[in-house]
Write an enzyme that holds these catalytic residues in place. Structure first.
Site, PDB file in Angstrom:
ATOM      1  CG  ASP A 311      -1.956  -1.030   1.250  1.00 23.17           C
ATOM      2  OD1 ASP A 311      -2.172  -1.636   0.190  1.00 23.17           O
ATOM      3  OD2 ASP A 311      -2.566  -1.252   2.309  1.00 23.17           O
ATOM      4  CG  MET A 312       0.831   6.043  -1.270  1.00 24.28           C
ATOM      5  SD  MET A 312      -0.275   7.232  -2.059  1.00 24.28           S
ATOM      6  CE  MET A 312       0.720   8.703  -2.033  1.00 24.28           C
TER       7      MET A 312
END
Length: 478
Positions: A311-312
């Site tokens: 995930d970012m």
């Protein structure tokens, strides 16, 4: 595969960066070389031979100090390629007191260039001159002062002046980076301190920016050259010895200049420590990503080199492939469940108060909330099954960026599946722990200046070409 070879490979990749203690390693002494070394090592050996024969001169720029008299020197070489495919060798040496005289010299039968210091010895001397006399006077006074309290006061004054002088020197340094931007040493250090959750305003060590590697890369990026091979050697009375970029100084600069912190790299794969806030792959509107930065450094890699995703907002180990064969082999391992991963998270509360045991496995079923992307929602019928093993590491006090403190639980997650937001939903949802990860903007709360406290700290897989089982570790910064 022979056990000796497995030990050898694991020794070179089983690093642990202890971010909470300031980017220190408990395994390994230097950061991993970001580029292949073979050709640059041959260039360094050639430079050392030519220094010994007098074909390459060493010019003294400033007066030699007694403690450095007859000391050896670090030399570095960077093989680069321009936009037309022509190659050149950039050479340099550490420090600012001496320089190599490469005039008319070819290295590896290629044209050579010298990478000048980012800040010259004359500029540094001027930056130090303002406080120099007073620092020397205080040093003499401290040496003769018998009163301990007065001596401490003098030492405090000297410390302030030394910090001012060091800041003046650091202000001279700006570095050209792989993305075409120029970053000051101050900005690089501020970003590094924030990412490593270190005190704001912490100064880097003296000499940061004077090692070979940042000089070479600065020169290359300034002249639109693509690095191909880089290596550093120590040249002294005892002969030559290959070295690696140091953690203490280059560990601050090189990730900022390259755009990536490289944990491991060979001809097939690369492992990086992806920072929180950076996409793994380009988005619809945001093009900056780990993949984008990787392909800038290694343009011959596949179009989509990342073999899995983070995930970012999640930081930690991300594996990218340098060729199509390794990409396919690594993707098969992830699809077949042959890759073992560990994450560390800091949860916003005490799990035991929710009746959660110290160790266990939970099954959850989530699917995409199509009206609220990328949010995942519980769906026992249509959701994808996710299996998550956990181990409580301890309860501790967490202090938010705003200064408030509360109890938090440090948890080790061992996901057996790879679902979107698997660990975040297992933590926050009532079907899991019911306690979100600190800094989770989707399933919890995120205060100003806070990050998602989730980090991919360990990965174990089989090397796609050699068949060796490898382990890479990278400790969390929180």
């Amino acid at each position: 595969m022979a056990a000796a070879e497995i030990r050898r490979v694991r020794k070179s990749v089983n690093f642990r960066y202890d971010g909470r203690n300031g980017n220190e390693k408990t395994k390994g002494e230097n950061m991993f070389p970001p580029f292949p070394e073979k050709r640059a090592a041959q260039a360094c050996e050639e430079i050392a031979r030519k220094i010994d024969s007098g074909e390459i001169g060493v010019i003294r720029v400033t007066k030699e100090s007694e403690e450095r008299k007859d000391a050896g020197m670090m030399i570095g070489a960077l093989v680069c390629r321009d936009e037309d495919g022509n190659e050149t060798v950039i050479a340099s040496n550490s420090g600012t007191a001496r320089r190599l005289d490469l005039r008319g010299t070819e290295i590896l039968s290629l044209p050579s260039q010298y990478a000048e210091p980012v800040a010259s010895a004359e500029e540094i001397a001027r930056a130090l001159s303002g406080n120099d006399a007073e620092i020397h006077r205080l040093t003499e006074e401290i040496g003769s002062e018998k009163n301990a309290e007065k001596r401490r006061g003098l030492e405090s004054k000297r410390k302030i002046l030394c910090a001012q002088s060091l800041a003046n020197v650091h202000a001279l340094y700006s570095f050209c980076c792989a993305d075409g931007k120029t970053r000051t040493l101050r900005d690089i250090c501020e970003s590094h301190n924030a990412a490593m959750m270190m005190p704001e305003g912490k100064l880097p060590p003296t000499g940061t920016g004077d090692c070979c590697a940042p000089k070479l890369l600065h020169h290359a990026f300034k002249n639109n050259l693509l690095p191909v091979s880089m290596c550093e050697f120590f040249v002294g009375n005892g002969g030559t010895k290959k070295c690696e970029p140091c953690d203490e100084r280059c560990g601050i600069l090189l990730p900022a200049m390259l755009g990536l912190k490289i944990l491991f790299r060979d001809d097939d794969i690369c492992a990086i420590d992806k920072p929180s806030g950076l996409l793994s792959v380009p988005g619809r509107t945001e093009k900056d990503s780990a993949e984008t930065r990787f392909r800038r450094l290694f343009p011959g890699s596949p179009a989509q080199p990342a073999v899995h995703r983070l995930d970012m907002e999640t930081s930690g180990i991300l594996i990218l492939a340098l060729n199509r064969e390794s990409q396919r082999a690594m993707q098969r391992q992830f699809e077949n469940g042959d890759v073992r991963k560990e994450y560390v998270a800091l949860l916003d509360g005490v799990l035991a108060k929710n009746g959660i045991p110290a160790h266990g496995t939970v099954e959850t079923f989530f699917r995409l909330d199509v009206e609220n992307r990328p949010h995942q929602i519980w769906d026992a019928e249509n959701g994808k099954k996710a299996v998550t093993e956990w181990q409580v590491l301890g309860v501790e006090r967490y202090e938010s960026p705003g200064g408030t403190a509360r109890n938090a639980t440090r948890v080790l997650f061992m996901p057996h599946t790879g679902r979107t937001h698997q660990l975040r939903t297992a933590s926050a949802d009532a079907h899991g722990f019911g306690i979100p990860i600190i800094g989770d903007s989707l399933y919890g709360t995120k205060a100003d200046g806070e990050r998602l406290m989730l980090h991919a700290r360990r990965i174990e897989f089989t090397h796609p070409r050699t068949g060796v089982r490898m382990t890479i570790e990278c400790g969390e910064a929180f």
